[in-house]
Each structure stands twice: as structure tokens, then as C-alpha cells.
Design an enzyme around this catalytic site. Sequence first.
Site, PDB file in Angstrom:
ATOM      1  N   ASP A  44     -54.853 -43.237   7.050  1.00 39.48           N
ATOM      2  CA  ASP A  44     -55.286 -44.641   6.969  1.00 39.48           C
ATOM      3  C   ASP A  44     -53.992 -44.846   8.375  1.00 39.48           C
ATOM      4  O   ASP A  44     -52.925 -44.810   7.852  1.00 39.48           O
ATOM      5  CB  ASP A  44     -54.528 -45.730   6.118  1.00 39.48           C
ATOM      6  CG  ASP A  44     -54.490 -47.158   5.922  1.00 39.48           C
ATOM      7  OD1 ASP A  44     -55.333 -48.157   6.517  1.00 39.48           O
ATOM      8  OD2 ASP A  44     -53.091 -47.042   6.327  1.00 39.48           O
ATOM      9  N   TYR A  49     -50.035 -49.579  15.180  1.00 41.38           N
ATOM     10  CA  TYR A  49     -48.610 -48.467  14.155  1.00 41.38           C
ATOM     11  C   TYR A  49     -49.012 -47.403  15.486  1.00 41.38           C
ATOM     12  O   TYR A  49     -47.996 -46.898  16.003  1.00 41.38           O
ATOM     13  CB  TYR A  49     -49.229 -47.088  13.148  1.00 41.38           C
ATOM     14  CG  TYR A  49     -50.303 -48.724  12.233  1.00 41.38           C
ATOM     15  CD1 TYR A  49     -49.134 -49.723  11.569  1.00 41.38           C
ATOM     16  CD2 TYR A  49     -50.826 -47.746  10.670  1.00 41.38           C
ATOM     17  CE1 TYR A  49     -49.879 -50.089  10.435  1.00 41.38           C
ATOM     18  CE2 TYR A  49     -51.134 -48.063   9.615  1.00 41.38           C
ATOM     19  CZ  TYR A  49     -50.467 -49.295   9.745  1.00 41.38           C
ATOM     20  OH  TYR A  49     -50.685 -50.287   8.129  1.00 41.38           O
ATOM     21  N   HIS A 105     -57.314 -56.378   9.939  1.00 36.47           N
ATOM     22  CA  HIS A 105     -55.297 -56.517   9.294  1.00 36.47           C
ATOM     23  C   HIS A 105     -54.955 -57.561   9.048  1.00 36.47           C
ATOM     24  O   HIS A 105     -54.623 -56.864   7.614  1.00 36.47           O
ATOM     25  CB  HIS A 105     -54.658 -55.325  10.651  1.00 36.47           C
ATOM     26  CG  HIS A 105     -53.850 -54.603  10.138  1.00 36.47           C
ATOM     27  ND1 HIS A 105     -53.166 -54.159  11.406  1.00 36.47           N
ATOM     28  CD2 HIS A 105     -52.405 -54.431   8.872  1.00 36.47           C
ATOM     29  CE1 HIS A 105     -51.737 -53.482  10.550  1.00 36.47           C
ATOM     30  NE2 HIS A 105     -52.048 -53.551   9.603  1.00 36.47           N
ATOM     31  N   LEU A 187     -45.230 -47.292  -3.547  1.00 32.59           N
ATOM     32  CA  LEU A 187     -44.196 -47.006  -3.867  1.00 32.59           C
ATOM     33  C   LEU A 187     -43.263 -47.671  -4.177  1.00 32.59           C
ATOM     34  O   LEU A 187     -41.981 -47.182  -4.019  1.00 32.59           O
ATOM     35  CB  LEU A 187     -44.161 -45.546  -3.093  1.00 32.59           C
ATOM     36  CG  LEU A 187     -44.848 -44.685  -3.282  1.00 32.59           C
ATOM     37  CD1 LEU A 187     -44.208 -43.098  -2.908  1.00 32.59           C
ATOM     38  CD2 LEU A 187     -45.098 -43.532  -4.514  1.00 32.59           C
ATOM     39  N   LYS A 228     -47.409 -42.926   1.630  1.00 31.62           N
ATOM     40  CA  LYS A 228     -46.584 -42.101   3.159  1.00 31.62           C
ATOM     41  C   LYS A 228     -45.718 -41.257   2.920  1.00 31.62           C
ATOM     42  O   LYS A 228     -44.332 -42.017   1.986  1.00 31.62           O
ATOM     43  CB  LYS A 228     -46.105 -43.080   4.355  1.00 31.62           C
ATOM     44  CG  LYS A 228     -45.830 -42.833   5.416  1.00 31.62           C
ATOM     45  CD  LYS A 228     -44.673 -43.972   5.877  1.00 31.62           C
ATOM     46  CE  LYS A 228     -43.525 -42.879   6.349  1.00 31.62           C
ATOM     47  NZ  LYS A 228     -42.378 -43.932   7.123  1.00 31.62           N
ATOM     48  N   SER A 229     -45.466 -40.504   3.372  1.00 34.18           N
ATOM     49  CA  SER A 229     -44.220 -39.573   3.549  1.00 34.18           C
ATOM     50  C   SER A 229     -43.935 -38.446   4.894  1.00 34.18           C
ATOM     51  O   SER A 229     -45.552 -38.640   5.123  1.00 34.18           O
ATOM     52  CB  SER A 229     -43.860 -38.846   2.169  1.00 34.18           C
ATOM     53  OG  SER A 229     -43.026 -37.901   2.546  1.00 34.18           O
ATOM     54  N   ARG A 234     -42.467 -33.769  -0.040  1.00 31.84           N
ATOM     55  CA  ARG A 234     -43.379 -35.443  -0.876  1.00 31.84           C
ATOM     56  C   ARG A 234     -44.612 -35.326  -0.615  1.00 31.84           C
ATOM     57  O   ARG A 234     -45.497 -36.118  -1.223  1.00 31.84           O
ATOM     58  CB  ARG A 234     -42.654 -36.119   0.003  1.00 31.84           C
ATOM     59  CG  ARG A 234     -41.094 -35.988  -0.515  1.00 31.84           C
ATOM     60  CD  ARG A 234     -40.471 -37.333  -0.449  1.00 31.84           C
ATOM     61  NE  ARG A 234     -38.819 -37.724  -0.965  1.00 31.84           N
ATOM     62  CZ  ARG A 234     -37.751 -38.429   0.130  1.00 31.84           C
ATOM     63  NH1 ARG A 234     -38.128 -39.571   1.021  1.00 31.84           N
ATOM     64  NH2 ARG A 234     -36.716 -39.149  -0.935  1.00 31.84           N
ATOM     65  N   ASN A 238     -47.344 -36.144  -3.822  1.00 34.46           N
ATOM     66  CA  ASN A 238     -48.021 -37.415  -4.069  1.00 34.46           C
ATOM     67  C   ASN A 238     -49.327 -37.513  -3.987  1.00 34.46           C
ATOM     68  O   ASN A 238     -49.731 -38.388  -5.059  1.00 34.46           O
ATOM     69  CB  ASN A 238     -47.758 -38.657  -2.936  1.00 34.46           C
ATOM     70  CG  ASN A 238     -46.264 -38.598  -2.396  1.00 34.46           C
ATOM     71  OD1 ASN A 238     -45.535 -38.640  -3.601  1.00 34.46           O
ATOM     72  ND2 ASN A 238     -45.756 -39.222  -1.456  1.00 34.46           N
TER      73      ASN A 238
HETATM   74  P1  NAD Z   1     -45.393 -46.147   0.810  1.00 37.78           P
HETATM   75  O1  NAD Z   1     -45.005 -46.944  -0.884  1.00 37.78           O
HETATM   76  O2  NAD Z   1     -46.008 -45.353   0.803  1.00 37.78           O
HETATM   77  O3  NAD Z   1     -43.276 -45.350   0.656  1.00 37.78           O
HETATM   78  C1  NAD Z   1     -43.468 -44.484   2.150  1.00 37.78           C
HETATM   79  C2  NAD Z   1     -42.074 -44.603   1.137  1.00 37.78           C
HETATM   80  O4  NAD Z   1     -41.548 -43.966   0.450  1.00 37.78           O
HETATM   81  C3  NAD Z   1     -41.521 -43.633   2.582  1.00 37.78           C
HETATM   82  O5  NAD Z   1     -41.179 -43.655   3.909  1.00 37.78           O
HETATM   83  C4  NAD Z   1     -40.345 -42.641   1.709  1.00 37.78           C
HETATM   84  O6  NAD Z   1     -39.250 -43.586   1.949  1.00 37.78           O
HETATM   85  C5  NAD Z   1     -40.468 -42.728   0.162  1.00 37.78           C
HETATM   86  N1  NAD Z   1     -41.295 -41.532  -0.321  1.00 37.78           N
HETATM   87  C6  NAD Z   1     -42.530 -41.447   0.204  1.00 37.78           C
HETATM   88  N2  NAD Z   1     -43.029 -40.223  -0.574  1.00 37.78           N
HETATM   89  C7  NAD Z   1     -42.242 -39.856  -1.423  1.00 37.78           C
HETATM   90  C8  NAD Z   1     -41.690 -39.479  -2.929  1.00 37.78           C
HETATM   91  N3  NAD Z   1     -42.676 -38.429  -3.587  1.00 37.78           N
HETATM   92  N4  NAD Z   1     -40.143 -39.226  -3.648  1.00 37.78           N
HETATM   93  C9  NAD Z   1     -39.377 -40.033  -2.667  1.00 37.78           C
HETATM   94  N5  NAD Z   1     -39.690 -41.016  -1.819  1.00 37.78           N
HETATM   95  C10 NAD Z   1     -41.014 -41.044  -1.446  1.00 37.78           C
HETATM   96  O7  NAD Z   1     -44.782 -47.416   1.550  1.00 37.78           O
HETATM   97  P2  NAD Z   1     -45.909 -47.990   3.158  1.00 37.78           P
HETATM   98  O8  NAD Z   1     -45.659 -46.389   4.039  1.00 37.78           O
HETATM   99  O9  NAD Z   1     -45.522 -49.288   3.482  1.00 37.78           O
HETATM  100  O10 NAD Z   1     -47.626 -47.601   2.481  1.00 37.78           O
HETATM  101  C11 NAD Z   1     -48.236 -46.600   2.426  1.00 37.78           C
HETATM  102  C12 NAD Z   1     -49.254 -47.041   3.435  1.00 37.78           C
HETATM  103  O11 NAD Z   1     -49.883 -48.381   3.365  1.00 37.78           O
HETATM  104  C13 NAD Z   1     -49.197 -47.143   5.885  1.00 37.78           C
HETATM  105  O12 NAD Z   1     -48.342 -45.685   5.880  1.00 37.78           O
HETATM  106  C14 NAD Z   1     -49.520 -47.635   5.909  1.00 37.78           C
HETATM  107  O13 NAD Z   1     -51.199 -46.431   6.413  1.00 37.78           O
HETATM  108  C15 NAD Z   1     -49.861 -48.464   4.661  1.00 37.78           C
HETATM  109  N6  NAD Z   1     -50.128 -49.575   4.834  1.00 37.78           N
HETATM  110  C16 NAD Z   1     -50.728 -51.185   5.083  1.00 37.78           C
HETATM  111  C17 NAD Z   1     -50.461 -52.407   5.643  1.00 37.78           C
HETATM  112  C18 NAD Z   1     -51.436 -53.331   5.814  1.00 37.78           C
HETATM  113  O14 NAD Z   1     -51.023 -54.465   6.664  1.00 37.78           O
HETATM  114  N7  NAD Z   1     -52.699 -53.150   6.009  1.00 37.78           N
HETATM  115  C19 NAD Z   1     -48.872 -52.538   5.587  1.00 37.78           C
HETATM  116  C20 NAD Z   1     -47.660 -51.726   5.356  1.00 37.78           C
HETATM  117  C21 NAD Z   1     -48.134 -50.830   4.726  1.00 37.78           C
END
Ligand code: NAD
Length: 274
Positions: A44, A49, A105, A187, A228-229, A234, A238
Site C-alpha cells: 500500500d 508518500y 486518498h 497498530l 508498516k515497519s 518486525r 507482523n
Molecule cells: P502502523 O499502525 O502500521 O504503525 C507503524 C509503526 O508501528 C512503525 O513505524 C513502528 O514504529 C511500529 N511497529 C510496527 N511493527 C511493530 C511491531 N511488531 N512491534 C512494535 N512496534 C511496531 O502505522 P501507519 O504506518 O500509520 O499505518 C500503516 C499504513 O497505513 C501506512 O504505512 C500507510 O500505508 C497506510 N496509511 C494510510 C493513510 C490514509 O490516509 N489512507 C494514513 C496513514 C497510514
Amino acid sequence: MNTLLLNTNGVQIPQLGFGVWRVPDDEAATAVSAALKAGYRSIDTATLYQNEAGVGRALAGSAVPREKLFITTKLWNSDHDRVEAAFEGSLKLLGLDYLDLYLIHWPVPEQDRYVEAWRGLERLFKDGRVRAIGVSNFTVGNLERLMEETQIVPSINQIELHPNFPQAEVRAFHEANGILTEAWSPLGQGKGLLEEPALGTLAAKHGRTPAQIVLRWHIQLGNVVIPKSVTPSRIRENIDVFEFTLDPEDMAAIGALNTDTRLGPDPATFNRVG
Ligand code: NAD
């Protein structure tokens, strides 16, 4: 990998994919390559981005055949009146000749062009340039308007969703209308959520990590999820959430973490176009 059926042409989406928000272009190829190696098949990204080229480099360097991949990108807010050009630009950066899923978006209510943008996505779909079309951050009101004024019901609505913000009302509307729910920031961006004692207790009970408990909760709710990571361990952790089950009381304990708190903007008032 579990897949879910989209409302169009029998297309299936992997229930768990890999998100790349805030991954700089030069790191995106490494992160996506690690994800593909770990077994992820759905990626995604978004024009916003600025890492579609990096994602594309990882796809080009991978041995995974194109038809096994599920690639999503998103139309940015300033492009609602130039869908085709924006879509072609994304495809070029990704190095692809079709997309699996294209999303609007944000609705950007002040601009009020999302219906026009949706008609653009409908054209791309009818022309076979994209296998499925959907939206992101749409409210129930935005979805109702699309369903009244256009032909195709969105396949999916990608929204902020995590235990602190479970979006029950929007999920119920999706379910009633054949729209899949995709959770962004599943997360809770790895911030306070993962330190919740209730998640620690469930992690100990199941011999898993708090992140795996939260992702499993999403899977059992029926959400598509895109954690995301950039850390390889991780990334592997995940996706390893398909071989244990949360009991109804575990689901309820996670449900009790609802604080009705967003981490991101409210779509009803988010009008950024730059
Ligand atoms: P997320 O909830 O996936 O959290 C990511 C963060 O959590 C990482 O940067 C890391 O710090 C931590 N993490 C990841 N795996 C972990 C683990 N196993 N243990 C401990 N900590 C861990 O947050 P995100 O990146 O905001 O959301 C995921 C995806 O959603 C984005 O990358 C993007 O593709 C999408 N997104 C879309 C929109 C939209 O407006 N459509 C907005 C935000 C995000």
C-alpha cells in the site's frame, strides 16, 4: 495468506499487506523487498508518500510474478480533476502497466470534487487499467453520496482504525453495503497502544507480541490490515498472525480499549491539497 473477496469481478485482496507511509523513497525498495521475502504480496503506497519509484524498484527486482502481487496506490487531493494523468504518473513510477487497487486518498469536502474524481476512477476501471477501485477516509455521508450519484460502489474504504478508534458505525455501514474495511495505522502507529497492560496480558496468554495480538484482532473483525515497519524482524512478526485465535473474551478485552481517539486528521475537516 487469507484473502477477501472484493465486490468487483471476483478480485481477491490479501487480508494483510504492507504499508509504506513515511518510508523515504531510497529506503522503500529495501523495506518492500524484505516484506516480499517475508511473504507479503500486497503493498500500500500513495502519491503523497513520494516513494512509488522505490516501491517499483523492489517489485522489479523481485522474483514474485506480477499476477501474485496486489499493488495499491492513491490519488492525491490536488488531483481530483486530473485522475487519468495522476494515475498514469503513478503507474510509470511504479513501473507497472496496471494497478490492482486505486483509491481516492481523502474526500476533501471543501474542494467538493470527489464525485468527479470517482467518475474518473470508474473510467479507469471500465478501461481495464485497474482491477478494483475504492476510497480512503470517506465518511458514511461521503459514501452515501457516491452511491446516489455514481454507478460503481467502492470496493473498499481505507480508514483510520485500531483498538483506540474501532469505527464500529462505519464498519457496519460497509458490511451492509458490500464494502471492505481496510485499517490504516492498525497498530496505532506503534505509540502508546502497544504498551497497554491488557495487550501485555493477552500477549503472555497466547505466547505472542502485543503487535500480533492487535493484528489478529483486526483479522478476526474481518478488516484488511496494512501494518508498516522497516525492521526486518518486525516485518516477519507482523505477518505471522494466522496460526492462533483470540477467544471471544480476548476480543472483548481489546474492544474495551476504545477511547474514540484519532491519531490522524478528521476527514470531515481535512482539506489539505498541497
Ligand atoms: P502502523 O499502525 O502500521 O504503525 C507503524 C509503526 O508501528 C512503525 O513505524 C513502528 O514504529 C511500529 N511497529 C510496527 N511493527 C511493530 C511491531 N511488531 N512491534 C512494535 N512496534 C511496531 O502505522 P501507519 O504506518 O500509520 O499505518 C500503516 C499504513 O497505513 C501506512 O504505512 C500507510 O500505508 C497506510 N496509511 C494510510 C493513510 C490514509 O490516509 N489512507 C494514513 C496513514 C497510514
